[in-house]
Design an enzyme around this catalytic site. Sequence first.
Site, PDB file in Angstrom:
ATOM      1  N   ASP A   1       0.856  -1.189   0.000  1.00 38.54           N
ATOM      2  CA  ASP A   1       0.000   0.000   0.000  1.00 38.54           C
ATOM      3  C   ASP A   1       0.893   1.240   0.000  1.00 38.54           C
ATOM      4  O   ASP A   1       1.901   1.283   0.707  1.00 38.54           O
ATOM      5  CB  ASP A   1      -0.900  -0.013   1.238  1.00 38.54           C
ATOM      6  CG  ASP A   1      -2.038   0.980   1.148  1.00 38.54           C
ATOM      7  OD1 ASP A   1      -1.755   2.191   1.021  1.00 38.54           O
ATOM      8  OD2 ASP A   1      -3.201   0.562   1.211  1.00 38.54           O
ATOM      9  N   ILE A   2       0.524   2.250  -0.783  1.00 38.44           N
ATOM     10  CA  ILE A   2       1.343   3.471  -0.850  1.00 38.44           C
ATOM     11  C   ILE A   2       1.108   4.385   0.357  1.00 38.44           C
ATOM     12  O   ILE A   2       1.889   5.306   0.584  1.00 38.44           O
ATOM     13  CB  ILE A   2       1.112   4.256  -2.164  1.00 38.44           C
ATOM     14  CG1 ILE A   2      -0.344   4.694  -2.305  1.00 38.44           C
ATOM     15  CG2 ILE A   2       1.570   3.438  -3.366  1.00 38.44           C
ATOM     16  CD1 ILE A   2      -0.591   5.650  -3.456  1.00 38.44           C
TER      17      ILE A   2
ATOM     18  N   HIS B   1     -10.631  -5.424  -2.751  1.00 40.58           N
ATOM     19  CA  HIS B   1      -9.270  -5.618  -2.259  1.00 40.58           C
ATOM     20  C   HIS B   1      -9.282  -5.979  -0.783  1.00 40.58           C
ATOM     21  O   HIS B   1     -10.141  -5.553  -0.034  1.00 40.58           O
ATOM     22  CB  HIS B   1      -8.381  -4.399  -2.512  1.00 40.58           C
ATOM     23  CG  HIS B   1      -8.902  -3.109  -1.971  1.00 40.58           C
ATOM     24  ND1 HIS B   1      -9.971  -2.429  -2.539  1.00 40.58           N
ATOM     25  CD2 HIS B   1      -8.496  -2.362  -0.928  1.00 40.58           C
ATOM     26  CE1 HIS B   1     -10.192  -1.318  -1.868  1.00 40.58           C
ATOM     27  NE2 HIS B   1      -9.316  -1.251  -0.869  1.00 40.58           N
TER      28      HIS B   1
END
Length: 114
Positions: free
Chosen positions: A29-30, A100
């Site tokens: 995850d960014i 997700h």
Amino acid sequence: MSTIFSKIINREIPADIVYESENVLAFRDIRPQAPVHILIIPKIEIPKVTDIKGKEHAQLLGEMFDAANKIASDLGIAEDGFRLVFNCGNNGGQEVYHLHMHLLGSRKMNWPPG
């Protein structure tokens, strides 16, 4: 409608991919919410949890959970524990409308979560 996740699947934008199979992709995850924060997505577009069809998507969901267990083991967090989260809809905190699963680990998780 194309999402950021579709663009990652199609390699139109980069991602730090940690796992890939024919049907599932997982990447960091960014905006991580834990030291380990991996997003595990199907390669087909399913907008949200309420769009899952049990019989049709059962194998795909199983593959997503298998991926989560493999990634947790590979990253050394399986033994101490981790959290898996699906957000659904606006009130559920969903930001990207492509199904997700969040894999969160390497810290103590609090309850209730939010």
